[in-house]
Design a protein around this motif. Structure first.
Motif, PDB file in Angstrom:
ATOM      1  N   SER A  56       0.945  -1.148   0.148  1.00 24.39           N
ATOM      2  CA  SER A  56      -0.002   0.200   0.036  1.00 24.39           C
ATOM      3  C   SER A  56       0.782   1.301   0.092  1.00 24.39           C
ATOM      4  N   HIS A  57       0.294   2.468  -0.565  1.00 27.85           N
ATOM      5  CA  HIS A  57       0.984   3.448  -0.691  1.00 27.85           C
ATOM      6  C   HIS A  57       0.494   4.560   0.193  1.00 27.85           C
ATOM      7  N   HIS A  58       1.233   5.514   1.062  1.00 25.45           N
ATOM      8  CA  HIS A  58       0.931   6.335   1.678  1.00 25.45           C
ATOM      9  C   HIS A  58       0.611   7.611   1.091  1.00 25.45           C
ATOM     10  N   ASP A  59      -0.563   7.894   0.876  1.00 20.26           N
ATOM     11  CA  ASP A  59      -0.971   8.734  -0.525  1.00 20.26           C
ATOM     12  C   ASP A  59      -0.833  10.247  -0.206  1.00 20.26           C
ATOM     13  N   LYS A  60      -1.373  10.528   1.050  1.00 23.75           N
ATOM     14  CA  LYS A  60      -1.472  11.824   1.396  1.00 23.75           C
ATOM     15  C   LYS A  60      -0.653  12.158   2.559  1.00 23.75           C
ATOM     16  N   PHE A  61       0.165  13.144   2.588  1.00 22.43           N
ATOM     17  CA  PHE A  61       0.573  13.530   3.944  1.00 22.43           C
ATOM     18  C   PHE A  61      -0.149  14.328   4.721  1.00 22.43           C
ATOM     19  N   ASP A  62       0.058  13.981   6.089  1.00 29.73           N
ATOM     20  CA  ASP A  62      -0.947  14.829   6.896  1.00 29.73           C
ATOM     21  C   ASP A  62       0.290  15.821   7.666  1.00 29.73           C
ATOM     22  N   ALA A  63      -0.421  16.638   8.857  1.00 31.29           N
ATOM     23  CA  ALA A  63       0.273  17.736   9.487  1.00 31.29           C
ATOM     24  C   ALA A  63       1.529  16.999  10.387  1.00 31.29           C
ATOM     25  N   VAL A  64       1.480  15.901  10.533  1.00 33.41           N
ATOM     26  CA  VAL A  64       2.791  15.240  11.401  1.00 33.41           C
ATOM     27  C   VAL A  64       3.574  14.864  10.239  1.00 33.41           C
ATOM     28  N   ASP A  65       3.543  14.567   9.109  1.00 36.11           N
ATOM     29  CA  ASP A  65       4.373  14.354   8.073  1.00 36.11           C
ATOM     30  C   ASP A  65       5.009  15.700   7.455  1.00 36.11           C
ATOM     31  N   TRP A  66       4.261  16.503   7.288  1.00 35.45           N
ATOM     32  CA  TRP A  66       4.722  17.909   6.937  1.00 35.45           C
ATOM     33  C   TRP A  66       5.775  18.417   8.046  1.00 35.45           C
ATOM     34  N   LEU A  67       5.426  18.514   9.364  1.00 36.45           N
ATOM     35  CA  LEU A  67       6.227  18.785  10.274  1.00 36.45           C
ATOM     36  C   LEU A  67       7.752  18.181  10.385  1.00 36.45           C
ATOM     37  N   CYS A  68       7.666  16.617  10.251  1.00 40.54           N
ATOM     38  CA  CYS A  68       8.819  15.951  10.128  1.00 40.54           C
ATOM     39  C   CYS A  68       9.711  16.594   8.914  1.00 40.54           C
ATOM     40  N   VAL A  69       9.070  16.569   7.995  1.00 42.86           N
ATOM     41  CA  VAL A  69       9.838  17.079   6.704  1.00 42.86           C
ATOM     42  C   VAL A  69      10.391  18.299   6.683  1.00 42.86           C
ATOM     43  N   THR A  70       9.523  19.154   7.366  1.00 41.45           N
ATOM     44  CA  THR A  70      10.294  20.573   7.605  1.00 41.45           C
ATOM     45  C   THR A  70      11.254  20.668   8.714  1.00 41.45           C
ATOM     46  N   PHE A  71      11.220  19.961   9.538  1.00 43.33           N
ATOM     47  CA  PHE A  71      12.223  19.819  10.522  1.00 43.33           C
ATOM     48  C   PHE A  71      13.496  19.125  10.117  1.00 43.33           C
ATOM     49  N   SER A  72      13.576  18.257   9.346  1.00 40.69           N
ATOM     50  CA  SER A  72      14.480  17.620   8.662  1.00 40.69           C
ATOM     51  C   SER A  72      15.325  18.672   7.588  1.00 40.69           C
ATOM     52  N   ARG A  73      14.652  19.471   6.821  1.00 40.44           N
ATOM     53  CA  ARG A  73      15.114  20.372   5.904  1.00 40.44           C
ATOM     54  C   ARG A  73      15.896  21.529   6.748  1.00 40.44           C
TER      55      ARG A  73
END
Length: 340
Positions: A56-73
């Motif tokens: 299965s594919h995790h299709d849509k990022f939620d707020a937690v996903d974008w928070l982790c991505v932003t922190f990593s950047r």
């Protein structure tokens, strides 16, 4: 004039951060897709150019996903700063001008502008010097081809060849060192007592396809450890080569290791079936029943890990998974079912 200079220095951290974040975007949106297309185009069988989706594919990022991505950047900015600072002050890093390595007077022979009145290295000046001489001035090619001696890339063919070999060996050793620590760190994160607190978030995606976005969508603790593991690998290999009388690690090898590593980690989270560096003889000897060519790096191997979390812990190389019994080859269920 003084106020203008102070303002310029005050703007340097912001400019530095913008450059790093812009590089991040170039890597994600341009370098990785181009690499994936170029490296898979050599495959004659077009059906094998992409890794088959088997989960299965995790299709849509939620707020937690974008928070982790932003922190990593964002955390990438101080990491790059610390890496450059280490390269500027360490005697185990070899520069084109001869600083570091076998220079016993290092760091006294570095540019005087890099030192404060007390004789300590001025970190900001060191970073500015690096950017000014090796990036802004367009001397990146000179840095990337930095060799092992003070007269690196001398007209003499023997010295040039030696520098190339030193450069290549340095890059390989840094990847081998990095993956040794990453393998055990990653495997530890999969312990039942720890998994749900850190690494479980990354495994919400069972069929990664977004490249850099899926790669950096990890828990902050995991990303910080993974990033600074690069610095650990650079330090260990540099000190080891210096102790062995080889001077240290060329600055160009370090840049290649970090930048190429970022591209490979992103490719691991795409559907491009990129693979290179066969270990077929080694693996076939150790596992005669399985046989077949086993690449050192293979996107499909990491895809298997997202479906089977106890397999293929390596980031760049599969050698430690082969050594410690956690390697699992991708089986194309589609092609196998057609052949039945």
């Amino acid at each position: 004039w003084i106020q203008r200079k102070e303002m310029e220095y005050a703007m340097l951290p912001l400019a530095f951060a913008c450059v790093i974040l812009a590089g991040f975007e170039v890597l994600a949106r341009l370098v990785v897709p181009v690499m994936g297309n170029v490296l898979t185009r050599t495959m004659q069988d077009k059906s094998r150019r992409s890794v088959p989706v088997q989960s299965s594919h995790h299709d849509k990022f939620d707020a937690v996903d974008w928070l982790c991505v932003t922190f990593s950047r964002c955390i990438t900015v101080p990491f790059v700063y610390h890496l450059l600072l280490y390269c500027c002050v360490s005697p185990c890093v070899l520069w084109p001008g001869g600083a570091g390595g076998n220079n016993d007077n290092f760091p006294q022979n570095m540019p005087a502008a890099l030192f404060t009145a007390d004789g300590f290295v001025d970190a900001n000046a060191a970073i500015v010097e690096f950017l000014a001489e090796n990036v802004i001035a367009g001397n990146a090619t000179k840095v990337v081809t930095a060799g092992a001696t003070k007269t690196a890339w001398d007209a003499n063919l023997g010295k040039t060849t030696s520098a190339i070999v030193h450069y290549a060996v340095s890059v390989i050793l840094m990847y081998v060192t990095y993956d040794f620590f990453y393998y055990w760190f990653h495997r530890t994160l999969h312990l039942r007592s720890l998994y749900k607190f850190v690494h479980k978030h990354h495994h919400r995606q069972h069929a990664p396809s977004r490249g850099n976005l899926d790669a950096i969508n990890v828990h902050p603790f995991e990303f910080i450890c993974g990033e600074y593991n690069h610095l650990l690998a650079v330090s260990l290999v540099g000190n080891g080569m210096r102790a062995a009388g080889l001077g240290g690690v060329p600055i160009g090898a370090i840049l290649t290791f970090v930048v190429l590593g970022g591209a490979l980690a992103s490719l691991n989270h795409t559907r491009f079936n990129v693979r290179f560096g066969a270990f077929s003889r080694l693996y076939s000897f150790a596992h005669p029943k399985k046989g077949g060519a086993t690449p050192a790096y293979e996107v499909a191997a990491h895809d298997v890990h997202h479906r089977l979390p106890t397999k293929n812990y390596g980031q760049y190389l599969m050698i430690y998974d082969m050594m410690f019994g956690s390697y699992e080859r991708l089986v194309d269920k589609t092609s196998s079912s057609k052949s039945m």
